[in-house]
Design a protein around this motif. Structure first.
Motif, PDB file in Angstrom:
ATOM      1  N   VAL A  63       0.837  -1.207   0.000  1.00  0.00           N
ATOM      2  CA  VAL A  63       0.000   0.000   0.000  1.00  0.00           C
ATOM      3  C   VAL A  63       0.870   1.255   0.000  1.00  0.00           C
ATOM      4  CG1 VAL A  63      -1.582   1.375   1.423  1.00  0.00           C
ATOM      5  CG2 VAL A  63      -2.040  -1.057   1.034  1.00  0.00           C
ATOM      6  N   PHE A  64       1.844   1.290   0.893  1.00  0.00           N
ATOM      7  CA  PHE A  64       2.682   2.482   0.983  1.00  0.00           C
ATOM      8  C   PHE A  64       3.652   2.586  -0.192  1.00  0.00           C
ATOM      9  CE2 PHE A  64       1.435   2.156   5.515  1.00  0.00           C
ATOM     10  CZ  PHE A  64       0.846   3.402   5.628  1.00  0.00           C
ATOM     11  N   LEU A  65       4.064   1.435  -0.760  1.00  0.00           N
ATOM     12  CA  LEU A  65       4.893   1.474  -1.962  1.00  0.00           C
ATOM     13  C   LEU A  65       4.103   2.084  -3.121  1.00  0.00           C
ATOM     14  CD1 LEU A  65       7.463   0.752  -3.525  1.00  0.00           C
ATOM     15  CD2 LEU A  65       6.489  -1.511  -3.923  1.00  0.00           C
ATOM     16  N   MET A  66       2.860   1.646  -3.300  1.00  0.00           N
ATOM     17  CA  MET A  66       2.024   2.204  -4.369  1.00  0.00           C
ATOM     18  C   MET A  66       1.709   3.675  -4.112  1.00  0.00           C
ATOM     19  SD  MET A  66       1.640   0.015  -6.724  1.00  0.00           S
ATOM     20  CE  MET A  66       0.336   0.789  -7.664  1.00  0.00           C
ATOM     21  N   PHE A  67       1.584   4.044  -2.845  1.00  0.00           N
ATOM     22  CA  PHE A  67       1.372   5.459  -2.518  1.00  0.00           C
ATOM     23  C   PHE A  67       2.575   6.285  -2.966  1.00  0.00           C
ATOM     24  CE2 PHE A  67       1.862   9.054   0.383  1.00  0.00           C
ATOM     25  CZ  PHE A  67       0.623   9.670   0.256  1.00  0.00           C
ATOM     26  N   SER A  68       3.780   5.768  -2.718  1.00  0.00           N
ATOM     27  CA  SER A  68       4.996   6.476  -3.137  1.00  0.00           C
ATOM     28  C   SER A  68       5.082   6.586  -4.655  1.00  0.00           C
ATOM     29  CB  SER A  68       6.235   5.752  -2.605  1.00  0.00           C
ATOM     30  OG  SER A  68       6.224   5.721  -1.193  1.00  0.00           O
ATOM     31  N   ILE A  69       4.657   5.527  -5.363  1.00  0.00           N
ATOM     32  CA  ILE A  69       4.640   5.573  -6.825  1.00  0.00           C
ATOM     33  C   ILE A  69       3.658   6.642  -7.290  1.00  0.00           C
ATOM     34  CG2 ILE A  69       4.075   4.277  -8.917  1.00  0.00           C
ATOM     35  CD1 ILE A  69       6.703   3.475  -7.580  1.00  0.00           C
ATOM     36  N   GLY A  70       2.517   6.728  -6.623  1.00  0.00           N
ATOM     37  CA  GLY A  70       1.541   7.770  -6.965  1.00  0.00           C
ATOM     38  C   GLY A  70       2.100   9.165  -6.756  1.00  0.00           C
ATOM     39  N   LEU A  71       2.905   9.337  -5.706  1.00  0.00           N
ATOM     40  CA  LEU A  71       3.530  10.641  -5.463  1.00  0.00           C
ATOM     41  C   LEU A  71       4.469  11.032  -6.600  1.00  0.00           C
ATOM     42  CD1 LEU A  71       4.488  10.683  -1.663  1.00  0.00           C
ATOM     43  CD2 LEU A  71       2.784  12.090  -2.797  1.00  0.00           C
ATOM     44  N   GLU A  72       5.096  10.031  -7.211  1.00  0.00           N
ATOM     45  CA  GLU A  72       6.026  10.298  -8.312  1.00  0.00           C
ATOM     46  C   GLU A  72       5.308  10.528  -9.633  1.00  0.00           C
ATOM     47  OE1 GLU A  72       9.308  10.694  -8.110  1.00  0.00           O
ATOM     48  OE2 GLU A  72       9.114  10.511  -5.940  1.00  0.00           O
ATOM     49  N   PHE A  73       4.001  10.270  -9.664  1.00  0.00           N
ATOM     50  CA  PHE A  73       3.232  10.422 -10.901  1.00  0.00           C
ATOM     51  C   PHE A  73       3.099  11.910 -11.209  1.00  0.00           C
ATOM     52  CE2 PHE A  73      -0.601  10.795 -13.423  1.00  0.00           C
ATOM     53  CZ  PHE A  73      -0.500   9.733 -14.297  1.00  0.00           C
ATOM     54  N   SER A  74       3.707  12.315 -12.288  1.00  0.00           N
ATOM     55  CA  SER A  74       3.720  13.731 -12.664  1.00  0.00           C
ATOM     56  C   SER A  74       3.409  13.860 -14.144  1.00  0.00           C
ATOM     57  CB  SER A  74       5.088  14.353 -12.342  1.00  0.00           C
ATOM     58  OG  SER A  74       5.204  15.630 -12.923  1.00  0.00           O
ATOM     59  N   LEU A  75       2.303  14.521 -14.458  1.00  0.00           N
ATOM     60  CA  LEU A  75       1.936  14.690 -15.869  1.00  0.00           C
ATOM     61  C   LEU A  75       2.993  15.446 -16.660  1.00  0.00           C
ATOM     62  CD1 LEU A  75      -1.901  15.337 -15.624  1.00  0.00           C
ATOM     63  CD2 LEU A  75      -0.750  13.313 -16.517  1.00  0.00           C
ATOM     64  N   PRO A  76       3.570  16.550 -16.129  1.00  0.00           N
ATOM     65  CA  PRO A  76       4.634  17.226 -16.884  1.00  0.00           C
ATOM     66  C   PRO A  76       5.828  16.318 -17.162  1.00  0.00           C
ATOM     67  CG  PRO A  76       3.811  18.650 -15.138  1.00  0.00           C
ATOM     68  CD  PRO A  76       3.198  17.309 -14.922  1.00  0.00           C
ATOM     69  N   ARG A  77       6.201  15.490 -16.168  1.00  0.00           N
ATOM     70  CA  ARG A  77       7.332  14.582 -16.352  1.00  0.00           C
ATOM     71  C   ARG A  77       7.011  13.533 -17.413  1.00  0.00           C
ATOM     72  NH1 ARG A  77       9.516  10.329 -11.804  1.00  0.00           N
ATOM     73  NH2 ARG A  77      11.340   9.572 -12.920  1.00  0.00           N
ATOM     74  N   LEU A  78       5.784  12.998 -17.365  1.00  0.00           N
ATOM     75  CA  LEU A  78       5.390  12.008 -18.361  1.00  0.00           C
ATOM     76  C   LEU A  78       5.341  12.620 -19.757  1.00  0.00           C
ATOM     77  CD1 LEU A  78       2.559  10.036 -16.526  1.00  0.00           C
ATOM     78  CD2 LEU A  78       4.880   9.288 -16.996  1.00  0.00           C
ATOM     79  N   THR A  79       4.906  13.875 -19.836  1.00  0.00           N
ATOM     80  CA  THR A  79       4.848  14.546 -21.136  1.00  0.00           C
ATOM     81  C   THR A  79       6.244  14.733 -21.710  1.00  0.00           C
ATOM     82  OG1 THR A  79       2.833  15.699 -20.458  1.00  0.00           O
ATOM     83  CG2 THR A  79       4.026  16.599 -22.344  1.00  0.00           C
ATOM     84  N   THR A  80       7.171  15.126 -20.846  1.00  0.00           N
ATOM     85  CA  THR A  80       8.546  15.340 -21.296  1.00  0.00           C
ATOM     86  C   THR A  80       9.183  14.047 -21.792  1.00  0.00           C
ATOM     87  OG1 THR A  80       8.783  17.134 -19.697  1.00  0.00           O
ATOM     88  CG2 THR A  80      10.806  16.202 -20.594  1.00  0.00           C
ATOM     89  N   MET A  81       8.883  12.928 -21.118  1.00  0.00           N
ATOM     90  CA  MET A  81       9.498  11.641 -21.446  1.00  0.00           C
ATOM     91  C   MET A  81       8.534  10.720 -22.190  1.00  0.00           C
ATOM     92  SD  MET A  81      11.404  10.866 -17.818  1.00  0.00           S
ATOM     93  CE  MET A  81      12.135   9.347 -18.435  1.00  0.00           C
ATOM     94  N   ARG A  82       7.525  11.293 -22.842  1.00  0.00           N
ATOM     95  CA  ARG A  82       6.438  10.468 -23.388  1.00  0.00           C
ATOM     96  C   ARG A  82       6.930   9.403 -24.364  1.00  0.00           C
ATOM     97  NH1 ARG A  82       6.228  15.556 -25.249  1.00  0.00           N
ATOM     98  NH2 ARG A  82       6.335  15.939 -27.496  1.00  0.00           N
ATOM     99  N   MET A  83       7.906   9.743 -25.216  1.00  0.00           N
ATOM    100  CA  MET A  83       8.388   8.758 -26.178  1.00  0.00           C
ATOM    101  C   MET A  83       9.107   7.616 -25.478  1.00  0.00           C
ATOM    102  SD  MET A  83       8.531   7.643 -29.187  1.00  0.00           S
ATOM    103  CE  MET A  83       7.903   9.047 -30.125  1.00  0.00           C
ATOM    104  N   THR A  84       9.926   7.950 -24.485  1.00  0.00           N
ATOM    105  CA  THR A  84      10.664   6.908 -23.762  1.00  0.00           C
ATOM    106  C   THR A  84       9.733   6.083 -22.892  1.00  0.00           C
ATOM    107  OG1 THR A  84      12.600   8.351 -23.709  1.00  0.00           O
ATOM    108  CG2 THR A  84      12.597   6.483 -22.206  1.00  0.00           C
ATOM    109  N   VAL A  85       8.807   6.758 -22.170  1.00  0.00           N
ATOM    110  CA  VAL A  85       7.925   6.057 -21.235  1.00  0.00           C
ATOM    111  C   VAL A  85       6.876   5.238 -21.984  1.00  0.00           C
ATOM    112  CG1 VAL A  85       6.237   6.334 -19.387  1.00  0.00           C
ATOM    113  CG2 VAL A  85       8.286   7.748 -19.410  1.00  0.00           C
ATOM    114  N   PHE A  86       6.056   5.917 -22.790  1.00  0.00           N
ATOM    115  CA  PHE A  86       4.941   5.236 -23.434  1.00  0.00           C
ATOM    116  C   PHE A  86       5.356   4.494 -24.700  1.00  0.00           C
ATOM    117  CE2 PHE A  86       3.014   8.731 -21.030  1.00  0.00           C
ATOM    118  CZ  PHE A  86       2.147   8.001 -20.234  1.00  0.00           C
ATOM    119  N   GLY A  87       6.400   4.986 -25.376  1.00  0.00           N
ATOM    120  CA  GLY A  87       6.874   4.296 -26.566  1.00  0.00           C
ATOM    121  C   GLY A  87       7.731   3.098 -26.210  1.00  0.00           C
ATOM    122  N   PHE A  88       8.933   3.365 -25.718  1.00  0.00           N
ATOM    123  CA  PHE A  88       9.858   2.283 -25.374  1.00  0.00           C
ATOM    124  C   PHE A  88       9.336   1.452 -24.201  1.00  0.00           C
ATOM    125  CE2 PHE A  88      13.490   0.777 -22.846  1.00  0.00           C
ATOM    126  CZ  PHE A  88      14.086  -0.056 -23.779  1.00  0.00           C
ATOM    127  N   GLY A  89       8.928   2.128 -23.112  1.00  0.00           N
ATOM    128  CA  GLY A  89       8.439   1.394 -21.934  1.00  0.00           C
ATOM    129  C   GLY A  89       7.192   0.587 -22.225  1.00  0.00           C
TER     130      GLY A  89
END
Length: 656
Positions: A63-89
């Motif tokens: 529960v607390f691990l997933m909470f920490s992952i949620g804290l790291e969830f950042s739309l600007p960060r995902l947008t910046t890395m969209r090709m690497t995250v959503f493409g490659f990942g």
């Protein structure tokens, strides 16, 4: 039967020993917890029996691990890395699931169980990889960014997998309706929390914070996290999904970093318990009877994932060596794989004849991972062969771009600092060529016509191709000590008279960079402090000429006046090198102290690598004590040095 107190005492003793051993061996504590769980579990020493209560308590770690992952969830960060995250990942997770599921299905595993197994194997270890890459200073390299993009998508992919696996465990005729209902519930809960929860949560946290009570803030945080987890579990989903949503909601507020600090102790302790319970599931007798299958699975996971990731890396434009390094970094299993495997096992989706060999193979792959990553360079040379073919094209492109340039500036790194420097050089009509190892950034600036080329500035041939022999200066715009030292070494060999300006994060490496040949070293922390101090002095009425004179003096003395600082509790987890960073420490010279009546030179504190930077005497502070300065009763000596040296110096001043 063990009492609850006995169980707690055993777990606490284990936690202390495991953490100490892991720190001594410089390994992630997670591996220690897994091995410990194997040792003390019901299939080995039997110190802790397997029970539903222990499993449910361990689930709070998730529960607390997933909470920490949620804290790291950042739309600007995902947008910046969209090709690497959503493409490659996305391709890495999707193809790994498809390939593993196909092989498992061909081996007579039911299709839905095979898909779940593919999801389990697709995960890699964020904890192990991030720690090892950080130690190797490779997070900002091309393969480091690709690895972290894939890890970020894996973290996000856990959320739908946590919803799908319970649906897969139902009867086949009910599965479609149950799956549709689960997705509908997830969408409704997600929509409610995002659109309604955000409007309620922010003012509520503001009210709690305004009470200025750390205890109230922490209690509210636990209530909020566990409350949302309870809501999603009640809705037929999972505790982990609610915790992820709670973290995601808080990540968009100003309380994110405070929350992260508050939740960390609960997360680390309970997560350690979770990994202990995972280790307790491993039946060593069953594994010993099927050791051949386990070794085959280890090889299949690591080699199969590595081959797939390497192919994807090259398909996404990486060089062969970069693709191989990325593959080696992602080849192992991951902690979220354990989460999904435990869920599939509890729901009887996967039987013990599958979970036991898979669990053993995952643990072994994670134990092997540090060895693989630490020998990444050697393995890359063996697998990728000679890198000079790829390097030749890189050097050729740089040479073409810089052909005809002379009296130019070589800008190493084209991040924000490099781009700002380039604008100022253009404004002054000074020619430059920028080197950057980020292919995505190179593609982004290509259309602008900027004089930027792909290349690792720490390599000798790249600097030569960039016109080192014709340049008038080099500026290193990023803070990376090994790379900066390599650049300085090449310049010293080829153009020792060439001025080099180097950026560093703090004052820990100023002297080393100066000795290596840097003309100027710009410290971010020190320059920020200088700007802050200069504005404050001018607001206080100090003449501009005096402010400029003071700043010039500080810079000319290599920031000597500002080196070292008094540490507080908030500096305990600093990313700076705690041992090498100089500290400040004050010592009051009392009646009868050994230093009374002796000069600073006689004390010989320099033997301990400690210097007296100031003396406060009767309320007057001497900024520049001399070797002949005599120590008197009541003096307050301000010492600067490493922690152990300061302790020895204080003893010498007071005791002799």
């Amino acid at each position: 039967m063990h009492s609850s107190l006995q169980l707690v005492l055993i777990l606490l003793a284990v936690a202390v020993l495991v953490t100490a051993a892991a720190r001594a061996l410089r390994l992630p504590t997670m591996l220690g917890y897994l091995v410990t769980g194997i040792a003390i579990g019901p299939f080995a020493l039997g110190w802790i029996p397997e029970s539903e209560e222990a499993r449910y308590l361990a689930e709070f770690g998730v529960v607390f691990l997933m909470f920490s992952i949620g804290l790291e969830f950042s739309l600007p960060r995902l947008t910046t890395m969209r090709m690497t995250v959503f493409g490659f990942g996305g391709a890495q997770v999707g193809l790994t699931i498809a390939l593993a599921a196909l092989i498992a299905w061909l081996l007579d595993l039911p299709l839905l169980a095979a898909i779940a197994l593919g999801g389990i194997i697709s995960m890699s270890s964020t904890a192990i990889v991030s720690k090892l890459l950080a130690e190797r200073l490779e997070i900002q390299t091309a393969h480091g960014r690709q690895i972290f993009g894939a890890l970020l998508f894996q973290d996000l992919a856990v959320v739908p997998l946590l919803i799908l696996i319970p649906a897969f465990a139902r009867e086949s005729d009910e599965m479609a309706s149950i799956l549709a209902l689960a997705i509908l519930k997830a969408v409704l809960v997600l929509g409610f929390l995002l659109f309604v929860g955000q409007r309620v949560m922010r003012p509520w946290f503001q009210w709690v914070a305004s009470r200025k009570s750390p205890e109230l803030f922490t209690l509210n945080l636990l209530f909020f996290t566990l409350g949302l987890a309870f809501m999603t579990e009640t809705a037929g989903l999972s505790l982990a999904l609610g915790a992820f949503l709670a973290g995601m909601l808080i990540s968009e507020t100003e309380y994110r970093y405070q929350v992260e600090d508050d939740i960390k102790p609960f997360r680390d302790v309970l997560l350690g318990l979770f990994f202990v319970t995972i280790g307790m599931r491993l039946d060593l007798m069953l594994i010993a009877a099927n050791w051949g299958d386990v070794l085959l699975l280890v090889a299949a996971i690591m080699i199969g994932k590595a081959a797939l990731v390497a192919g994807l890396g090259m398909a996404f434009g990486s060089t062969r060596p970069t693709a191989v390094r990325t593959a080696l970094g992602l080849a192992q299993a991951g902690e979220f794989g354990f989460v999904l495997l435990a869920q599939a096992a509890d729901l009887k989706l996967l039987g013990s004849e599958i979970t036991q060999p898979v669990l053993a193979a995952m643990v072994l792959s994670m134990l092997i991972a540090p060895l693989v990553i630490n020998h990444m360079d050697v393995l890359t040379r063996l697998i990728a062969g000679n890198e000079w073919a790829g390097r030749a094209k890189e050097v050729h492109d740089i040479a073409v771009k810089t052909f005809g340039k002379s009296r130019h500036v070589i800008v190493c790194g084209y991040g924000r600092s490099g781009q700002n420097l380039a604008r100022l050089l253009e404004a002054e009509d000074i020619s430059f060529v920028a080197l950057d190892a980020d292919l995505e950034r190179i593609r982004a600036v290509a259309a602008s016509g900027a004089s930027v080329v792909y290349g690792d500035a720490s390599r000798r041939e790249v600097l030569v191709a960039a016109g080192l022999s014709r340049a008038q200066a080099i500026v290193v715009t990023y803070s990376d000590l090994p790379s900066s030292m390599a650049i300085l070494r090449h310049v010293r060999e080829l153009r020792p008279e060439l001025p080099v300006v180097v950026r560093t994060m703090d004052d820990a490496h100023i002297d080393a960079l100066k000795e290596a040949g840097a003309t100027e070293v710009v410290s971010e922390v020190m320059e920020g402090s200088l700007m802050l101090a200069s504005h404050a002095l001018m607001l206080l009425g100090v003449p501009l000429s005096q402010v400029l004179k003071r700043i010039r003096m500080v810079r000319e003395s290599r920031y000597a006046m500002m080196r070292g600082f008094f540490r507080g509790a908030s500096d305990a987890d600093s990313t700076l090198d705690q041992e090498s960073q100089p500290r400040l420490h004050t010592v009051l010279v009392t009646q009868g102290a050994a230093a009374v009546g002796r000069s600073l030179e006689e004390l010989m504190l320099d033997e301990l690598l400690v210097e007296v930077v100031a003396i406060r005497r009767q309320g007057i502070k001497g900024v520049d004590p001399q070797p002949e300065t005599e120590v008197r009763v009541g003096d307050v000596l301000m010492l600067r040095g490493a922690a152990d040296g300061l302790a020895a110096a204080e003893f010498r001043v007071l005791q002799g």
